[in-house]
Design an enzyme around this catalytic site. Structure first.
Site, short mmCIF file in Angstrom:
data_model
loop_
_atom_site.label_atom_id
_atom_site.label_comp_id
_atom_site.label_asym_id
_atom_site.label_seq_id
_atom_site.Cartn_x
_atom_site.Cartn_y
_atom_site.Cartn_z
N GLU A 133 0.86 -1.06 -0.01
CA GLU A 133 -0.11 0.10 0.09
C GLU A 133 0.90 1.28 0.00
OE1 GLU A 133 -2.77 -0.61 3.24
OE2 GLU A 133 -4.15 -1.71 1.98
N GLU B 33 -5.33 -8.44 -1.52
CA GLU B 33 -6.09 -8.26 -0.29
C GLU B 33 -7.82 -7.75 -0.50
OE1 GLU B 33 -4.98 -5.76 2.95
OE2 GLU B 33 -2.60 -6.03 2.31
C1 BG6 Z 1 -4.53 -3.06 4.43
C2 BG6 Z 1 -3.37 -3.67 5.10
O1 BG6 Z 1 -4.93 -1.83 4.85
O2 BG6 Z 1 -5.70 -3.57 5.30
C3 BG6 Z 1 -3.21 -4.87 6.15
O3 BG6 Z 1 -2.31 -3.97 3.97
C4 BG6 Z 1 -4.42 -4.74 6.96
O4 BG6 Z 1 -1.94 -5.03 6.86
C5 BG6 Z 1 -5.50 -4.85 6.33
O5 BG6 Z 1 -4.74 -5.89 8.07
C6 BG6 Z 1 -7.04 -4.84 7.16
O6 BG6 Z 1 -6.87 -3.77 8.03
P1 BG6 Z 1 -6.99 -3.77 9.24
O7 BG6 Z 1 -6.83 -2.31 9.96
O8 BG6 Z 1 -8.54 -4.20 9.70
O9 BG6 Z 1 -6.26 -4.73 9.93
#
Ligand code: BG6
Length: 474
Positions: A178, A371
């Site tokens: 990111e 993701e």
């Molecule tokens: C993304 C990141 O922004 O979102 C991850 O690359 C992160 O590391 C994922 O875990 C989900 O966000 P969060 O804050 O719910 O863990």
């Protein structure tokens, strides 16, 4: 190619990051990273970063889910689900505990050898993010992290060691997780304590430039070491809609999206576009860019685009609009057409199709959805499997829309990895309660629990999805 099915080589799998799952924060010669000084936050709240590791403070990433010691069991479960690939990252401080050493830590390297070998044993392709939300704390304190050009060389030392060591084991790499989050959350993304600086934007866009150069040099280096490497960039895809059909709202929305295309344009095209230059000019930002940087950026454009996609937002040109909803890194106006997750993220599966189209229309590079997933509270009843139908529903709808992008719109999507395929520590809040996994881990927000793993209902569902190459989503 049939227009009805995803290609046979489609890369199905799951994703985690080292700092959110490995634990073993001070084992095997590992140094301290920014993730090790991130204390737990409250529900939906950000985390507090301490100067150093304090006693009587709970740091959830220290133990995380102990993947460092349990990776064999976990990878066996991923293999049972049929994963074709597994995305994880390298803990920089396992390899260079301080970040600026000339020689790497053999114990750290040996750990990732064991991890990748275990994946390959099952035919699971490792997909590796080189830097995912953890910077060596020494680099933060000693050099100001990425505000300093020296970080380029430290990062490249890391890349050289990784590329040489794992050149026959890892083909797919991403340089930074990111990368566009550096201006939104500079500490988590790049180890920058921005409050220490008067001219924050100048500092952050300069640091981003150093990351662009580091990434481009890494791409070039990687290709020299193994021409078969596929090296991508990775961005949080920040889909937003204009609140109305007024030209002003749409212009504002375009500017909003441009803040993020600033990053992908440079990494994909290899130069600062006229629009990016005007943006910097307008902001009064003057970047330290050498002639060599310009050549490096051009020579190190990426092979593919990795994205995270969880939600969408709405933009208005009216500064008084205040119906704010938040994700972990972005906030915007609520969308009355969308439902929200337990953490109030707006769920928008069609938005994934739109996002993939936007990106492919712009760049015509393969896109990897690295993701996507749902952070939710799972109710655990002793002796019973977790019935996470809400997670299945979320994933089903998003995968269906991704398929539409591929099969109806012709977007080249190379793979899909569910975020947090096994429960892990939330990046933004440090909670365990915010679970993304298809595999439950018995660990709570105070760090208590047996760490036992259990399949959730979504485990069996995803197994069928992969087995049918995405045909069976019911
Ligand atoms: C993304 C990141 O922004 O979102 C991850 O690359 C992160 O590391 C994922 O875990 C989900 O966000 P969060 O804050 O719910 O863990």
């Amino acid at each position: 190619m049939s227009t009805q099915r995803l290609p046979d080589h489609f890369m199905w799998g799951g994703a985690v990051s080292a700092n959110q799952c490995e634990g073993a924060w001070n084992v095997g010669g590992k140094g301290i990273s920014t993730a090790d000084v991130a204390a737990a936050g409250q529900h939906g709240q950000g985390r507090t970063y301490t100067e150093t590791v304090l006693e009587n403070t709970y740091y959830p990433n220290h133990g995380a889910i102990d993947f460092y010691h349990r990776y064999k069991e976990d990878i066996a479960l991923f293999a049972e689900m049929g994963f074709k690939c597994f995305r994880t990252s390298i803990h920089w401080t396992r390899i260079f505990p301080q970040g600026d050493e000339s020689e790497p830590n053999e114990e750290g390297l040996a750990f990732y050898d064991r991890l990748f070998d275990e994946c390959l044993k099952y035919g699971i392709e490792p997909v590796v993010t080189i830097s995912h939300y953890e910077t060596p704390l020494h680099l933060v304190k000693q050099y100001g992290s990425w505000t300093n050009r020296k970080l380029i060389d430290f990062y490249l030392n890391l890349c050289r060691v990784l590329f040489e060591r794992y050149k026959t084991k890892v083909k797919y790499w991403m340089t930074f997780n990111e990368i566009n989050v550096i201006t939104l959350n500079p500490l988590i993304a790049a180890g920058i304590r921005v409050e220490e600086y008067a001219d924050k934007e100048q500092i952050l866009y300069q640091a981003a430039h150093y990351q662009f150069v580091a990434s481009a040099k890494a791409v070039k280096l990687g290709r020299e070491i193994n021409p078969d490497f596929q090296i991508g960039m990775m961005m949080l895809y920040p889909l937003s809609y204009a609140e109305s059909c007024s030209p002003e709202d749409n212009l504002e929305n375009m500017h909003n999206m441009d803040l993020h295309y600033y990053f992908s344009d440079i990494q994909v095209r290899g130069y600062y576009s006229p629009k990016a230059q005007k943006f910097l000019e307008r902001k009064g930002i003057t970047l330290d860019i050498t002639d060599e940087d310009v050549r490096d950026l051009r020579a190190g454009t990426v092979d593919y685009i990795g994205i995270s996609y969880y939600m969408s937002l709405v933009t208005s040109s009216n500064p008084n609009r205040k119906i704010v909803v938040k994700g972990n890194m972005l906030e915007g106006i609520a969308n009355p057409y969308l439902e929200k997750s337990d953490w109030e993220w707006q769920i928008d599966a069609v938005g994934l199709r739109i996002s993939l189209n936007h990106l492919y229309d712009r760049y015509q590079l393969p896109i990897f959805v690295v993701e996507n997933g749902l952070g939710a509270v799972d109710e655990k009843i002793e002796g019973q499997m977790i019935q996470d139908d809400y997670r299945i529903d979320y994933l089903r709808k998003h995968i269906a829309q991704m398929k539409e992008a591929v099969l109806q719109d012709g977007v080249d999507v190379m793979g899909y990895t569910v975020w947090g395929c096994i429960d892990l520590v939330s990046a933004s809040t440090g909670e365990m309660k915010k679970r993304y996994g298809l595999i439950y881990v018995d660990r709570d927000d105070r760090g208590e629990g047996t760490l036992n793993r259990e399949k959730k209902k979504s485990f069996n569902w995803y197994k069928e999805v992969i087995l049918s190459n995405g045909d069976s989503l019911d």
